[in-house]
Design a protein around this motif. Sequence first.
Motif, PDB file in Angstrom:
ATOM      1  N   LEU A 199       1.312  -0.900   0.089  1.00  0.00           N
ATOM      2  CA  LEU A 199      -0.061  -0.170  -0.278  1.00  0.00           C
ATOM      3  C   LEU A 199       0.885   1.678  -0.048  1.00  0.00           C
ATOM      4  CD1 LEU A 199      -2.435  -1.114   2.585  1.00  0.00           C
ATOM      5  CD2 LEU A 199      -3.458  -0.332   0.367  1.00  0.00           C
ATOM      6  N   MET A 200       1.594   1.091   0.757  1.00  0.00           N
ATOM      7  CA  MET A 200       2.769   2.893   0.758  1.00  0.00           C
ATOM      8  C   MET A 200       3.376   2.161  -0.979  1.00  0.00           C
ATOM      9  SD  MET A 200       3.762   4.125   3.378  1.00  0.00           S
ATOM     10  CE  MET A 200       4.866   4.771   3.421  1.00  0.00           C
ATOM     11  N   TRP A 201       3.724   0.968  -1.406  1.00  0.00           N
ATOM     12  CA  TRP A 201       4.026   1.588  -2.717  1.00  0.00           C
ATOM     13  C   TRP A 201       2.846   2.452  -3.869  1.00  0.00           C
ATOM     14  CZ3 TRP A 201       2.745  -1.241  -7.588  1.00  0.00           C
ATOM     15  CH2 TRP A 201       2.916  -1.139  -7.893  1.00  0.00           C
ATOM     16  N   TRP A 202       1.271   1.554  -3.666  1.00  0.00           N
ATOM     17  CA  TRP A 202       0.521   1.909  -4.211  1.00  0.00           C
ATOM     18  C   TRP A 202      -0.225   3.169  -4.310  1.00  0.00           C
ATOM     19  CZ3 TRP A 202      -4.785   1.929  -3.166  1.00  0.00           C
ATOM     20  CH2 TRP A 202      -6.390   1.826  -3.930  1.00  0.00           C
ATOM     21  N   THR A 203       0.899   3.947  -3.315  1.00  0.00           N
ATOM     22  CA  THR A 203      -0.082   5.711  -2.725  1.00  0.00           C
ATOM     23  C   THR A 203       0.729   6.128  -2.824  1.00  0.00           C
ATOM     24  OG1 THR A 203       0.334   4.620  -0.084  1.00  0.00           O
ATOM     25  CG2 THR A 203      -2.272   4.148  -1.287  1.00  0.00           C
ATOM     26  N   ALA A 204       2.287   6.135  -2.862  1.00  0.00           N
ATOM     27  CA  ALA A 204       3.098   6.655  -3.003  1.00  0.00           C
ATOM     28  C   ALA A 204       3.187   7.375  -1.982  1.00  0.00           C
ATOM     29  CB  ALA A 204       3.136   7.682  -4.059  1.00  0.00           C
ATOM     30  N   ASP A 205       3.542   6.091  -0.841  1.00  0.00           N
ATOM     31  CA  ASP A 205       3.948   6.869   0.649  1.00  0.00           C
ATOM     32  C   ASP A 205       3.081   7.080   1.384  1.00  0.00           C
ATOM     33  OD1 ASP A 205       6.004   4.699  -0.130  1.00  0.00           O
ATOM     34  OD2 ASP A 205       7.353   6.702   0.154  1.00  0.00           O
TER      35      ASP A 205
END
Length: 406
Positions: free
Chosen positions: A165-171
């Motif tokens: 989710l951090m990758w998907w939401t740009a941290d």
Amino acid sequence: MAANIGPVRSGQGIPPGVWVLGFVSMLMDISSEMIHALLPIYLVSVLGASMVTVGVIEGIAEATASITKIFSGALSDWLGKRKWLAAMGYGLAAFTKPVFPLAPTIGWLVAARFVDRVGKGIRGAPRDALIADIAPADLRGASFGLRQSLDTVGAFVGPLLAIALMWWTADNFKTVFWFAVIPAFLALALIVFAVREPERPEALRAVRNPISLVEIRNLGAAYWWVVAVASVFTLARFSEAFLILRAQNVGLPIALTPAVLVGMNVVYALAAYPAGVISDRISRTGVLAGGILLLVAADIVLAILPSLSGVALGVVFWGLHMGLTQGLLAALVADTAPAELRGTAFGFFNLLGGVAMLAASVIAGALWDSAGPQATFLAGAGFAAIALAGLLMVNGKIANSRPLPD
């Protein structure tokens, strides 16, 4: 359909209720670890907290859970009921989860962690006492190991989801925290609708005041030796937040820092159930001693090898030590405490462990700020060595105790 979680006879295998409660723990751990894997970095890099602040927050959080457990455990002994206290704790934790993405300041996060851990404290002792009630004496190690393994599966699935989710939401920390709300409410629904508590056996002695001096003495000397060794050992086990911070310290990118908890918990989950099975067949204290030695090794590696490969090796050792110790300590409590006082027994066990965890986390943060990460991990190795020496000194007193019949 609700699972019947009454006792089963020896030889029939692990009761289905242990599986159900394990899956409840797994779902809540997915939720908690999605937040916990990112919270130290969020505090330091976004809100500007110091390392001492991280240590204090983590120590207070875990100590709060442990202190609450003594009251919920004693209450479950007095009522003769455990399920609804556990469900109340899961509910409180679930309804607290939305505070994390909404919190504007460190103070709000401290409050959220505090209330979340109160929920953990309310559910912990009644749930563990319930597992002890339904597991046959010769399968207690395996039952607690299985519950610990399922719980720990959640502990590495949560960070994996956090990474994705951090990758998907740009941290975007807050978006990840919102996703963590979902499994928390699934856990609450499972314990409410899929668990049925059996009636308290009529032959079991009623307990009017579980935390009175008379009942404290009734817990027995062997039980208190277990608690003493476990408390000293906990001084060596400061929060896993410092594993995450050590990984960042040696160059791991922020988005990948949850991988530290993933790796540790994969090893933990794989080791916990076999360790429990082995402890049912040989000495629990022998397996426990091996786990303490692994913690000494983990701390030394993390102190003297400041590289990603060194951190990886230290994390593997840390996960192995968790697998060889946490379920076994719970099984030893169940072995040595009277059946009618198991809630109180798990409560005191976690209270004293929580006090030690608070001290350990504060000391770890202070040493990190003043002398660097090497001092933090070497101090942990020293406390673990003291715990091992204590275990060897009282090994006979603990090992010679026999699991108490229900």
